[in-house]
Design an enzyme around this catalytic site. Sequence first.
Site, PDB file in Angstrom:
ATOM      1  N   HIS A  48       0.575  -1.400   0.037  1.00  0.00           N
ATOM      2  CA  HIS A  48      -0.171  -0.213  -0.006  1.00  0.00           C
ATOM      3  C   HIS A  48       0.580   1.103   0.357  1.00  0.00           C
ATOM      4  O   HIS A  48       2.119   1.177   0.451  1.00  0.00           O
ATOM      5  CB  HIS A  48      -0.903  -0.036   1.019  1.00  0.00           C
ATOM      6  N   THR A  51       3.276   5.298  -3.369  1.00  0.00           N
ATOM      7  CA  THR A  51       4.483   5.559  -4.056  1.00  0.00           C
ATOM      8  C   THR A  51       5.621   4.425  -3.775  1.00  0.00           C
ATOM      9  O   THR A  51       5.845   3.944  -2.570  1.00  0.00           O
ATOM     10  CB  THR A  51       5.175   7.203  -4.427  1.00  0.00           C
ATOM     11  N   ARG A  52       6.387   4.157  -5.286  1.00  0.00           N
ATOM     12  CA  ARG A  52       7.754   3.459  -4.839  1.00  0.00           C
ATOM     13  C   ARG A  52       8.804   3.897  -5.874  1.00  0.00           C
ATOM     14  O   ARG A  52       8.386   4.237  -6.731  1.00  0.00           O
ATOM     15  CB  ARG A  52       7.092   1.849  -4.726  1.00  0.00           C
ATOM     16  N   LYS A 270       9.242  11.913   1.304  1.00  0.00           N
ATOM     17  CA  LYS A 270       9.091  10.474   1.964  1.00  0.00           C
ATOM     18  C   LYS A 270      10.462  10.306   1.695  1.00  0.00           C
ATOM     19  O   LYS A 270      11.456   9.892   1.122  1.00  0.00           O
ATOM     20  CB  LYS A 270       8.535   9.288   0.865  1.00  0.00           C
ATOM     21  N   HIS A 274      15.695   1.800   5.544  1.00  0.00           N
ATOM     22  CA  HIS A 274      15.624   0.079   4.477  1.00  0.00           C
ATOM     23  C   HIS A 274      15.583  -0.953   5.954  1.00  0.00           C
ATOM     24  O   HIS A 274      16.163  -1.807   5.551  1.00  0.00           O
ATOM     25  CB  HIS A 274      16.379   0.102   4.004  1.00  0.00           C
ATOM     26  N   CYS A 317       4.662  -0.041   7.740  1.00  0.00           N
ATOM     27  CA  CYS A 317       4.200  -0.387   6.294  1.00  0.00           C
ATOM     28  C   CYS A 317       4.678  -1.533   6.941  1.00  0.00           C
ATOM     29  O   CYS A 317       5.412  -1.661   8.335  1.00  0.00           O
ATOM     30  CB  CYS A 317       4.954   0.392   5.451  1.00  0.00           C
ATOM     31  N   LYS A 350       8.889  -3.279  -7.287  1.00  0.00           N
ATOM     32  CA  LYS A 350       9.242  -2.252  -8.410  1.00  0.00           C
ATOM     33  C   LYS A 350       9.230  -3.904  -9.728  1.00  0.00           C
ATOM     34  O   LYS A 350       9.239  -4.028 -11.040  1.00  0.00           O
ATOM     35  CB  LYS A 350      10.818  -1.617  -9.429  1.00  0.00           C
TER      36      LYS A 350
HETATM   37  C1  FAD Z   1       7.511   1.415   3.225  1.00  0.00           C
HETATM   38  C2  FAD Z   1       8.178   0.576   2.409  1.00  0.00           C
HETATM   39  C3  FAD Z   1       9.082   1.099   1.275  1.00  0.00           C
HETATM   40  C4  FAD Z   1       8.472   0.148  -0.363  1.00  0.00           C
HETATM   41  N1  FAD Z   1       9.705   0.641  -0.970  1.00  0.00           N
HETATM   42  C5  FAD Z   1      10.349   0.412  -2.288  1.00  0.00           C
HETATM   43  C6  FAD Z   1      10.106   0.916  -3.431  1.00  0.00           C
HETATM   44  O1  FAD Z   1      10.637   1.555  -3.286  1.00  0.00           O
HETATM   45  N2  FAD Z   1      10.543  -0.174  -4.081  1.00  0.00           N
HETATM   46  C7  FAD Z   1      10.277  -1.113  -4.367  1.00  0.00           C
HETATM   47  O2  FAD Z   1      10.517  -2.240  -5.569  1.00  0.00           O
HETATM   48  N3  FAD Z   1       9.639  -2.262  -2.918  1.00  0.00           N
HETATM   49  C8  FAD Z   1       9.388  -1.522  -2.460  1.00  0.00           C
HETATM   50  N4  FAD Z   1       9.270  -1.788  -0.713  1.00  0.00           N
HETATM   51  C9  FAD Z   1       8.639  -3.518  -0.828  1.00  0.00           C
HETATM   52  C10 FAD Z   1       7.410  -3.640  -1.994  1.00  0.00           C
HETATM   53  O3  FAD Z   1       5.850  -2.506  -1.477  1.00  0.00           O
HETATM   54  C11 FAD Z   1       7.201  -5.604  -1.448  1.00  0.00           C
HETATM   55  O4  FAD Z   1       8.192  -5.537  -1.040  1.00  0.00           O
HETATM   56  C12 FAD Z   1       6.024  -5.645  -1.913  1.00  0.00           C
HETATM   57  O5  FAD Z   1       4.604  -4.892  -2.039  1.00  0.00           O
HETATM   58  C13 FAD Z   1       5.738  -7.241  -1.352  1.00  0.00           C
HETATM   59  O6  FAD Z   1       3.857  -7.330  -2.092  1.00  0.00           O
HETATM   60  P1  FAD Z   1       3.678  -8.957  -1.718  1.00  0.00           P
HETATM   61  O7  FAD Z   1       2.577  -8.652  -2.212  1.00  0.00           O
HETATM   62  O8  FAD Z   1       4.625  -9.682  -0.937  1.00  0.00           O
HETATM   63  O9  FAD Z   1       2.836  -8.924  -0.141  1.00  0.00           O
HETATM   64  P2  FAD Z   1       1.618  -8.073   0.662  1.00  0.00           P
HETATM   65  O10 FAD Z   1       1.551  -6.334  -0.099  1.00  0.00           O
HETATM   66  O11 FAD Z   1       2.175  -7.595   2.150  1.00  0.00           O
HETATM   67  O12 FAD Z   1       0.323  -8.927  -0.208  1.00  0.00           O
HETATM   68  C14 FAD Z   1       0.100 -10.040   0.669  1.00  0.00           C
HETATM   69  C15 FAD Z   1      -1.427 -10.166   0.625  1.00  0.00           C
HETATM   70  O13 FAD Z   1      -1.255 -11.330   1.070  1.00  0.00           O
HETATM   71  C16 FAD Z   1      -2.542 -11.197   1.978  1.00  0.00           C
HETATM   72  N5  FAD Z   1      -2.787 -12.142   3.052  1.00  0.00           N
HETATM   73  C17 FAD Z   1      -2.281 -12.865   3.825  1.00  0.00           C
HETATM   74  N6  FAD Z   1      -3.010 -13.973   4.148  1.00  0.00           N
HETATM   75  C18 FAD Z   1      -3.592 -14.107   4.369  1.00  0.00           C
HETATM   76  C19 FAD Z   1      -4.695 -15.082   3.416  1.00  0.00           C
HETATM   77  N7  FAD Z   1      -4.572 -15.937   4.960  1.00  0.00           N
HETATM   78  N8  FAD Z   1      -5.953 -14.964   3.365  1.00  0.00           N
HETATM   79  C20 FAD Z   1      -6.160 -14.118   2.205  1.00  0.00           C
HETATM   80  N9  FAD Z   1      -5.179 -13.597   1.958  1.00  0.00           N
HETATM   81  C21 FAD Z   1      -4.285 -13.224   2.785  1.00  0.00           C
HETATM   82  C22 FAD Z   1      -2.864  -9.766   3.011  1.00  0.00           C
HETATM   83  O14 FAD Z   1      -3.797  -9.271   3.110  1.00  0.00           O
HETATM   84  C23 FAD Z   1      -1.601  -8.979   2.141  1.00  0.00           C
HETATM   85  O15 FAD Z   1      -3.340  -7.924   1.179  1.00  0.00           O
HETATM   86  C24 FAD Z   1       8.881  -1.288   0.112  1.00  0.00           C
HETATM   87  C25 FAD Z   1       7.902  -1.251   0.808  1.00  0.00           C
HETATM   88  C26 FAD Z   1       7.585  -1.070   2.439  1.00  0.00           C
HETATM   89  C27 FAD Z   1       6.983  -1.152   3.938  1.00  0.00           C
HETATM   90  O1  YCP Z   2      13.467  -0.425  -3.895  1.00  0.00           O
HETATM   91  C1  YCP Z   2      13.517   0.896  -3.410  1.00  0.00           C
HETATM   92  O2  YCP Z   2      13.901   1.313  -4.548  1.00  0.00           O
HETATM   93  C2  YCP Z   2      13.544   1.123  -2.229  1.00  0.00           C
HETATM   94  C3  YCP Z   2      14.663   2.196  -1.831  1.00  0.00           C
HETATM   95  C4  YCP Z   2      15.762   1.191  -1.440  1.00  0.00           C
HETATM   96  C5  YCP Z   2      16.070   0.138  -0.115  1.00  0.00           C
HETATM   97  C6  YCP Z   2      14.579  -0.688  -0.568  1.00  0.00           C
HETATM   98  N1  YCP Z   2      13.221   0.484  -1.335  1.00  0.00           N
END
Ligand code: FAD
Ligand code: YCP
Length: 388
Positions: A48, A51-52, A270, A274, A317, A350
């Site tokens: 959520h 931006t990323r 923002k 990390h 997050c 990304k």
């Molecule tokens: C502050 C922050 C900054 C970041 N900055 C960057 C960035 O600049 N660039 C970049 O590339 N990445 C960045 N990231 C990393 C990136 O956002 C994550 O790697 C990515 O969003 C992970 O996605 P996901 O789908 O694995 O997890 P999630 O988005 O957590 O999705 C998992 C989903 O599974 C659901 N779920 C879990 N258990 C169950 C269940 N039992 N039943 C049904 N649903 C379930 C959850 O509710 C959730 O919606 C950042 C992350 C954070 C927190």
């Molecule tokens: O994935 C990215 O680009 C950002 C900045 C670097 C640290 C991790 N999150």
Amino acid sequence: MSTNQEFDCVVIGAGVQGSFTAYQLAKHKQKTLLLEQFILPHTRGSSHGQTRIIRKAYDEDFYVNMMDESYELWAQLEREAGVKLYRQTGLLVMGPEKSHYYEQVKNTLQRNKVPMVTLTSDNFNQHIPHVKLTEGNGAVVEVTAGVLYADRALKAVQAQFQKLGGVIRDNEMVMDIKPGPIVTVSTSAGVYRAKRVVITAGPWANRLLAHTGLQLPLEVVKINVCYWKEKVPGSYDVRRRFPCFILTESQESKEHIYGLPSNEYPGLVKICYHTGSKADPDQRDQQTDRSDINILQRCVKHCFPGLIPEPAVVESCLYTLTPDRHFVLDCHPTYSNIVIGAGFSGHGFKFGPIMGKLLCELSLGEVPSYDLSPFRIRRFQAKSKSAL
Ligand SMILES: Cc1cc2nc3c(=O)[nH]c(=O)nc-3n(C[C@H](O)[C@H](O)[C@H](O)COP(=O)(O)OP(=O)(O)OC[C@H]3O[C@@H](n4cnc5c(N)ncnc54)[C@H](O)[C@@H]3O)c2cc1C
Ligand SMILES: O=C(O)[C@@H]1CCCCN1
């Protein structure tokens, strides 16, 4: 829809990775169900926020190679959905000239002919106003890096998934998984059967994997997402071409400090640390440690004189960290029709389009388009506990 249906594939978790995986499966004419425990959109996981950063500035060639195609797939989604999801801003990478990581990033960008500009202490502030380059630090700008509009991207890929006939059932928590040639997935609202299952559950991955007798060495940490107020409005504004940035390490911090230009909240920049403190994903806000914010305050005071060194807004997050910070992209060691995408360690957004493609390929039993050895479960051999 009856809750006792059979699907080709059930994807568990509608974060960026599960949403792109479901979209790819639907593109491959698979009857696919995407299950999400919370009402969409939600702010409880890792995908959520507005931006990323999108970048190729990595210390490993395999990430740069995947990013080549990822940019193309982001552009394809923009065309299909008719929305803008990427804004080029450039990425400023600063770090100790002689440090291994900074040198690796610079060399990897050069080796892969990624457009970049190397700055010097003499010309730094001509290019990057209102930032102090610490003595002994180098600085490069990766030109094609930028901002992804994260919330908008999730909405867009989920809508395209539905247009392709995919079914999303949110507010439906998966409570049990019974492996087998046909997998039975029980939720808070019913029971589904599928030939294949993909687990993309983010910080809850190990909770779900426990039903299959597998645990991975994953650690969930809470990230304080801090926004800092510009003393002079617009100084760090995306419209003034202020770039995203990563400060690879400093006296104050061993981990990256990273930020994006003021954009989603006018006048607020923002800047995050990390890593964070261990958290239970269902009790995230019980974790009240703010030592990361203290590190960020010292960095803002030292390097960003145009910002008030007190966060104006703090959101939160979650990261799901693997020991080596590389992702988990693999079939379950015992049930090859259960595929796992987890451990994206704070940098997976990304790669979403590529992760979707690879998890879809794994699920269909196809040879993955990329060498997945850095992402296989066997690398944790000594650490992964399989009760089976
Ligand atoms: C502050 C922050 C900054 C970041 N900055 C960057 C960035 O600049 N660039 C970049 O590339 N990445 C960045 N990231 C990393 C990136 O956002 C994550 O790697 C990515 O969003 C992970 O996605 P996901 O789908 O694995 O997890 P999630 O988005 O957590 O999705 C998992 C989903 O599974 C659901 N779920 C879990 N258990 C169950 C269940 N039992 N039943 C049904 N649903 C379930 C959850 O509710 C959730 O919606 C950042 C992350 C954070 C927190
Ligand atoms: O994935 C990215 O680009 C950002 C900045 C670097 C640290 C991790 N999150």
